[in-house]
Design an enzyme around this catalytic site. Structure first.
Site, PDB file in Angstrom:
ATOM      1  N   GLY A  46       0.823  -1.205   0.000  1.00 49.80           N
ATOM      2  CA  GLY A  46       0.000   0.000   0.000  1.00 49.80           C
ATOM      3  C   GLY A  46       0.853   1.250   0.000  1.00 49.80           C
ATOM      4  N   CYS A  88       6.698  -0.521   6.264  1.00 46.61           N
ATOM      5  CA  CYS A  88       6.201   0.661   5.577  1.00 46.61           C
ATOM      6  C   CYS A  88       7.269   1.127   4.591  1.00 46.61           C
ATOM      7  CB  CYS A  88       5.927   1.755   6.603  1.00 46.61           C
ATOM      8  SG  CYS A  88       5.410   3.316   5.878  1.00 46.61           S
ATOM      9  N   GLU A 131      -2.791   2.486   5.669  1.00 45.19           N
ATOM     10  CA  GLU A 131      -2.802   3.642   4.767  1.00 45.19           C
ATOM     11  C   GLU A 131      -3.711   4.745   5.295  1.00 45.19           C
ATOM     12  OE1 GLU A 131      -0.405   3.608   2.849  1.00 45.19           O
ATOM     13  OE2 GLU A 131      -0.088   1.467   2.997  1.00 45.19           O
TER      14      GLU A 131
HETATM   15 NI    NI Z   1       3.270   3.013   5.264  1.00 48.39          NI
END
Ligand code: NI
Length: 154
Positions: A46, A88, A131
């Site tokens: 994402g 991330c 997200e």
């Molecule tokens: Ni992230």
């Protein structure tokens, strides 16, 4: 389409709340196209617009079964719990266990401004929660209950 530069966690934009999208125009479509290209190039699950330096409530996710574009997304229902390792693209080399709901329903707009609802579970639910946190200026690092060292596989 173009690859955009992904900012890292030191960038203050990642701590700001993103703004509601009101114009569903070519500029937005370009952003969405660039974000999905950037996501796939980085092999992520994402990506939020703030991660490419744009303070708008736009995210793309692909939990493995196709791209989902989320504009002005909101979690309207959630249930269950899952604890798994999360990372991330803005925090390279940092991984840790995060507890998330196991199922959620997200209400969002598509690239034409039409509202839709989508039910997500497991990785899809985790990606949407991650997200949407970005759009609120939150990073997964704050939710990690145990950091892990992941070594590159040979
Ligand atoms: Ni992230």
């Amino acid at each position: 389409m173009a690859i955009r530069k992904i900012v890292t966690k030191e960038d203050p934009i990642l701590r700001l709340k993103c703004k509601t999208v009101e114009k569903f125009d070519e500029k937005l479509w370009q952003l969405l196209d660039d974000m999905s290209e950037t996501l796939y190039k980085a092999q992520g699950v994402g990506l939020a617009a703030s991660q490419v330096g744009i303070r708008k409530r736009v995210a793309v996710i692909d939990p493995g079964d196709g791209l989902i574009e989320l504009i002005n997304p909101e979690i309207i229902k959630k249930s269950g719990k899952q604890r798994d390792i999360e990372g991330c693209l803005s925090c390279p080399d940092q991984w840790g266990y995060v507890v998330r709901p196991s199922r959620c329903t997200v209400r969002a707009q598509n690239r034409n401004g039409e509202f839709f609802e989508i039910k997500l579970e497991e990785l899809g639910c985790r990606a949407a929660c991650h997200e949407i946190d970005h759009l609120d200026g939150k990073l997964f690092l704050d939710l990690v209950d145990e950091f892990v060292e992941l070594t590159e596989e040979a």
